[in-house]
Design a protein around this motif. Structure first.
Motif, PDB file in Angstrom:
ATOM      1  N   MET A 120      69.605  72.914  88.234  1.00  0.00           N
ATOM      2  CA  MET A 120      70.805  72.941  88.993  1.00  0.00           C
ATOM      3  C   MET A 120      70.796  72.148  90.316  1.00  0.00           C
ATOM      4  O   MET A 120      72.011  71.535  90.288  1.00  0.00           O
ATOM      5  CB  MET A 120      71.106  74.600  89.545  1.00  0.00           C
ATOM      6  CG  MET A 120      70.910  75.446  88.440  1.00  0.00           C
ATOM      7  SD  MET A 120      71.306  77.321  88.935  1.00  0.00           S
ATOM      8  CE  MET A 120      73.214  77.047  89.353  1.00  0.00           C
ATOM      9  N   MET A 151      74.124  80.997  87.591  1.00  0.00           N
ATOM     10  CA  MET A 151      73.557  80.214  86.616  1.00  0.00           C
ATOM     11  C   MET A 151      74.220  79.729  85.346  1.00  0.00           C
ATOM     12  O   MET A 151      74.291  78.567  85.037  1.00  0.00           O
ATOM     13  CB  MET A 151      72.314  80.724  85.971  1.00  0.00           C
ATOM     14  CG  MET A 151      71.145  79.896  85.687  1.00  0.00           C
ATOM     15  SD  MET A 151      69.715  80.680  84.934  1.00  0.00           S
ATOM     16  CE  MET A 151      69.461  82.323  85.646  1.00  0.00           C
ATOM     17  N   PHE A 182      68.548  75.587  81.720  1.00  0.00           N
ATOM     18  CA  PHE A 182      69.264  76.616  81.542  1.00  0.00           C
ATOM     19  C   PHE A 182      68.838  77.676  80.281  1.00  0.00           C
ATOM     20  O   PHE A 182      68.659  78.849  80.687  1.00  0.00           O
ATOM     21  CB  PHE A 182      70.898  76.562  81.265  1.00  0.00           C
ATOM     22  CG  PHE A 182      71.715  77.421  81.001  1.00  0.00           C
ATOM     23  CD1 PHE A 182      72.138  78.379  82.000  1.00  0.00           C
ATOM     24  CD2 PHE A 182      72.138  77.720  79.714  1.00  0.00           C
ATOM     25  CE1 PHE A 182      72.819  79.340  81.716  1.00  0.00           C
ATOM     26  CE2 PHE A 182      72.830  78.923  79.502  1.00  0.00           C
ATOM     27  CZ  PHE A 182      73.230  79.637  80.535  1.00  0.00           C
ATOM     28  N   MET A 213      65.200  77.141  87.992  1.00  0.00           N
ATOM     29  CA  MET A 213      66.657  76.739  88.398  1.00  0.00           C
ATOM     30  C   MET A 213      66.631  75.420  89.012  1.00  0.00           C
ATOM     31  O   MET A 213      67.580  75.082  89.609  1.00  0.00           O
ATOM     32  CB  MET A 213      67.176  77.683  89.462  1.00  0.00           C
ATOM     33  CG  MET A 213      67.655  79.171  88.544  1.00  0.00           C
ATOM     34  SD  MET A 213      68.032  80.257  89.809  1.00  0.00           S
ATOM     35  CE  MET A 213      69.823  79.854  90.003  1.00  0.00           C
ATOM     36  N   ASP A 258      65.285  79.266  81.611  1.00  0.00           N
ATOM     37  CA  ASP A 258      65.625  80.262  82.670  1.00  0.00           C
ATOM     38  C   ASP A 258      66.490  81.312  82.350  1.00  0.00           C
ATOM     39  O   ASP A 258      66.214  82.459  82.542  1.00  0.00           O
ATOM     40  CB  ASP A 258      66.224  79.479  83.872  1.00  0.00           C
ATOM     41  CG  ASP A 258      65.404  78.520  84.759  1.00  0.00           C
ATOM     42  OD1 ASP A 258      64.137  78.446  84.592  1.00  0.00           O
ATOM     43  OD2 ASP A 258      65.847  77.798  85.298  1.00  0.00           O
TER      44      ASP A 258
END
Length: 259
Positions: A130, A216, A62, A127, A65
């Motif tokens: 995730m 996100m 995180f 990502m 990104d």
């Protein structure tokens, strides 16, 4: 002012904002580490070592990104400030640039503190954290441990569909690395637009950008393990949702709407 001078001014301003944010973030991250260590009654170095996330963790993913995502928001905001004289849009763009440059500095500061790379390792899609961590249920149904209610968040299955490389999900193209990011073509259009046209295009691009950023940030609020980072992510969700409402009103006032 020539186009080249405008580009240099934009890059200089954005770079200066990020440099200042990194300076302040360094102080903030050290203070956070000290505070967490004091709460745990452990020496600072030992506490930081215990809590440093792994390179492929949701926390690190995180931070990397969102730093990239935020950098484009800063860039777009400085572009539109040079393309319109409308004070409402200029103030709004400055607020976004200032806020997101500061948050970007915090994210990069944490990566420094954790001694982790600021860019994804070769072969790792944006990502990916995730989907890689979306099946973990250790935070499921919690309040966040810091007063934030997670009950209203979207399911992680929906977030997984946003991740690059997932079946039927987002595919990086024309410089847009993650959902919501503007393409190089769209950024060129913004640089060439003027007045009301620039205002509308900026608000539409930033609306898409915020939607991707909110998804996100929700992922981190659900999956990240560092409390300070979860709090930052939840703050991003709340602030950007409010800004989405404001941008919808600003677009309506200009006879337009989100794309």
């Amino acid at each position: 002012m020539t186009a080249a001078q405008g580009t240099r001014r934009t890059r200089w301003a954005a770079g200066s904002a990020v440099a200042l944010a990194l300076l302040f973030a360094g102080v903030a991250t050290v203070a956070t580490a000290r505070g967490d260590a004091a709460d745990g009654k452990q020496p600072q170095a030992a506490s930081a070592a215990v809590r440093a996330p792994a390179t492929d963790s949701a926390d690190a993913g995180f931070a990397r990104d969102m730093a990239v995502h935020h950098q484009q928001a800063v860039e777009m905001s400085f572009i539109v400030r040079d393309r319109t004289q409308d004070e409402e849009v200029r103030r709004f763009a400055y607020d976004i640039a200032n806020t997101q440059a500061n948050q970007r500095g915090m994210l990069l500061g944490w990566l420094d503190l954790w001694e982790l790379p600021k860019v994804a390792v070769a072969g790792q899609e944006p990502m990916a954290w995730m989907t890689a961590h979306g099946d973990h249920d250790e935070h499921g149904g919690r309040s966040g441990g810091d007063g934030h209610d997670m009950a209203g968040m979207d399911g992680m299955a929906g977030m997984g569909d946003m991740a690059a490389g997932s079946g039927g999900g987002f595919t990086a193209h024309d410089g847009a690395l993650m959902p919501g990011m503007a393409t190089r073509t769209e950024l060129d259009r913004l640089r060439k637009a003027d007045g009301k046209q620039a205002e509308i295009l900026y608000l539409q691009l930033m609306t898409d950008h915020h939607k991707g950023g909110v998804a996100m940030a929700r992922g981190c609020a659900e999956l990240c393990t560092v409390k300070a980072e979860r709090r930052l992510a939840q703050g991003m969700v709340e602030a950007q949702q409010s800004e989405l409402d404001a941008m919808a009103q600003m677009l309506s006032a200009r006879g337009s709407e989100p794309r």
